[in-house]
Design an enzyme around this catalytic site. Sequence first.
Site, PDB file in Angstrom:
ATOM      1  CG  ASP A   6       8.570  -5.010  -6.413  1.00 56.30           C
ATOM      2  OD1 ASP A   6       9.205  -4.149  -7.221  1.00 56.30           O
ATOM      3  OD2 ASP A   6       7.524  -5.516  -6.524  1.00 56.30           O
ATOM      4  CG  ASP A  29       6.561  -9.134   0.533  1.00 58.58           C
ATOM      5  OD1 ASP A  29       5.431  -8.587   0.661  1.00 58.58           O
ATOM      6  OD2 ASP A  29       7.350  -8.060   0.149  1.00 58.58           O
ATOM      7  CD  GLU A  68       4.838  -9.173  -6.265  1.00 56.50           C
ATOM      8  OE1 GLU A  68       4.204  -9.331  -5.295  1.00 56.50           O
ATOM      9  OE2 GLU A  68       5.618  -8.391  -6.382  1.00 56.50           O
ATOM     10  CD  GLU A  69       7.009 -11.931  -2.658  1.00 56.96           C
ATOM     11  OE1 GLU A  69       8.434 -11.673  -2.881  1.00 56.96           O
ATOM     12  OE2 GLU A  69       6.325 -10.731  -2.748  1.00 56.96           O
ATOM     13  CG  ASP A  74       1.165  -9.747  -4.604  1.00 60.93           C
ATOM     14  OD1 ASP A  74       1.846 -10.277  -3.819  1.00 60.93           O
ATOM     15  OD2 ASP A  74       1.229  -8.629  -5.311  1.00 60.93           O
ATOM     16  CG  LEU A 129       1.548  -9.145   2.526  1.00 62.02           C
ATOM     17  CD1 LEU A 129       0.130  -9.643   2.873  1.00 62.02           C
ATOM     18  CD2 LEU A 129       2.460  -9.405   3.707  1.00 62.02           C
ATOM     19  CG  ASP A 130      -0.696  -5.813  -4.207  1.00 55.78           C
ATOM     20  OD1 ASP A 130       0.043  -5.988  -4.843  1.00 55.78           O
ATOM     21  OD2 ASP A 130      -1.544  -4.898  -4.305  1.00 55.78           O
ATOM     22  CD  GLU A 133       0.559  -6.391  -8.530  1.00 54.63           C
ATOM     23  OE1 GLU A 133       0.998  -6.122  -7.435  1.00 54.63           O
ATOM     24  OE2 GLU A 133       1.156  -6.076  -9.456  1.00 54.63           O
TER      25      GLU A 133
HETATM   26  P1  FDP Z   1       3.787  -2.010  -3.384  1.00 59.72           P
HETATM   27  O1  FDP Z   1       5.132  -1.436  -4.264  1.00 59.72           O
HETATM   28  O2  FDP Z   1       3.700  -1.482  -2.112  1.00 59.72           O
HETATM   29  O3  FDP Z   1       4.195  -3.442  -3.139  1.00 59.72           O
HETATM   30  O4  FDP Z   1       2.577  -3.771  -7.191  1.00 59.72           O
HETATM   31  C1  FDP Z   1       2.659  -3.569  -5.848  1.00 59.72           C
HETATM   32  C2  FDP Z   1       2.311  -1.896  -5.302  1.00 59.72           C
HETATM   33  O5  FDP Z   1       2.582  -1.951  -4.057  1.00 59.72           O
HETATM   34  C3  FDP Z   1       0.461  -1.931  -5.498  1.00 59.72           C
HETATM   35  O6  FDP Z   1      -0.057  -2.669  -4.436  1.00 59.72           O
HETATM   36  C4  FDP Z   1       0.290  -0.529  -5.598  1.00 59.72           C
HETATM   37  O7  FDP Z   1      -0.533  -0.214  -6.135  1.00 59.72           O
HETATM   38  C5  FDP Z   1       1.814  -0.143  -6.327  1.00 59.72           C
HETATM   39  O8  FDP Z   1       2.589  -0.929  -6.408  1.00 59.72           O
HETATM   40  C6  FDP Z   1       2.143   1.179  -5.733  1.00 59.72           C
HETATM   41  O9  FDP Z   1       3.127   1.513  -6.670  1.00 59.72           O
HETATM   42  P2  FDP Z   1       3.727   3.176  -6.241  1.00 59.72           P
HETATM   43  O10 FDP Z   1       4.493   3.154  -4.892  1.00 59.72           O
HETATM   44  O11 FDP Z   1       4.863   3.289  -7.437  1.00 59.72           O
HETATM   45  O12 FDP Z   1       2.592   4.243  -6.441  1.00 59.72           O
END
Ligand code: FDP
Length: 311
Positions: A53, A59, A82-83, A103, A105-106, A252
């Site tokens: 990502d 983050d 995660e980072e 994580d 900042l999720d 997560e």
């Molecule tokens: P983000 O990509 O914004 O960091 O795992 C990260 C996550 O968000 C989750 O918090 C969220 O539920 C999911 O990914 C959202 O993914 P989509 O954009 O593919 O729906």
Amino acid sequence: MIGFYSYVDYPLLSILTAICKSSLKIEQQICYSGIQGLHGNHAASNTSNASGDVQKKLDVVANDIMIEHLIHSYACNILLSEENDEPIRVPEKCSGPYSVAFDPLDGSSNIDCNGPIGTIFSISENKKGEILLPGNRIVMAGYVLYGPSTEMVVAHNGKVNRFQLDSEGHYLHMGPIVLNGLKKIYSINEGNSSLWNADIKQYIESYKQSGYGARYIGSMVADVHRTLLYGGVFCYPADKKNPKGKLRLLYECYPMAFIFEAAMGAAIVGNISYQRILDVVPTSIHQRTPIILGSATEVKKYNPYPPKANL
Ligand code: FDP
């Protein structure tokens, strides 16, 4: 909050204190991120984290805060973030009996539009310094939700409790959480529906046919928090683009599964399987898994082998 958990052993309490302190600092950074130049991607080169990502500036800030506080809790020996591509081995002089996966900042794609985001963590005992610990070794897990107000949810000893941050920087107890919400809500990124496999197509279709409404914030902490409080189901399934799902197992899905089971809910892999998330054997620190979580009644509705005629 710290008084509430004063019965736990000192190292565990020290980690919880470190997470509380980190969350106060992260919250401050989030509050003023727009005017402090903390929106946007981390580097001009658009660096990615270990999960692939693109890292946001916040983050990286949140990760540094968490690592600093956790190392100085003198209670952990391994940190899995995660980072960070690799596990962080805490220097011997600061080391303690626990491993923390987090994580920082999720939901970071919500940062720049001031959407809800969160910090997720789980704590496992690993006196021997092991790195890949299965979900059933978790002793405490939780998350912080930075939303209209900041809340922390903590699961420990089969109980889940909810705390809200006051203006003095204290987390005040709001009460226990037991999953008994009855709202008819399904939560999934429906934009991926053409990529879903037959099991998920059928599962979501059955919710539509039963009059359920859709809610999807796209921030796991916020979607899971609503599911915990209102009821319904949250899924991030495997699909043709993400055959292993998108969400990460260690920092997560394990913590959220631990919280849901403690609140009398359930969390399974789905993907033609009823396997509990907490029973998945980890093989790498950034591995992904499909997930279906919610009240036990909702999760039981998942049918791995839908009748073909219905699709
Ligand atoms: P983000 O990509 O914004 O960091 O795992 C990260 C996550 O968000 C989750 O918090 C969220 O539920 C999911 O990914 C959202 O993914 P989509 O954009 O593919 O729906």
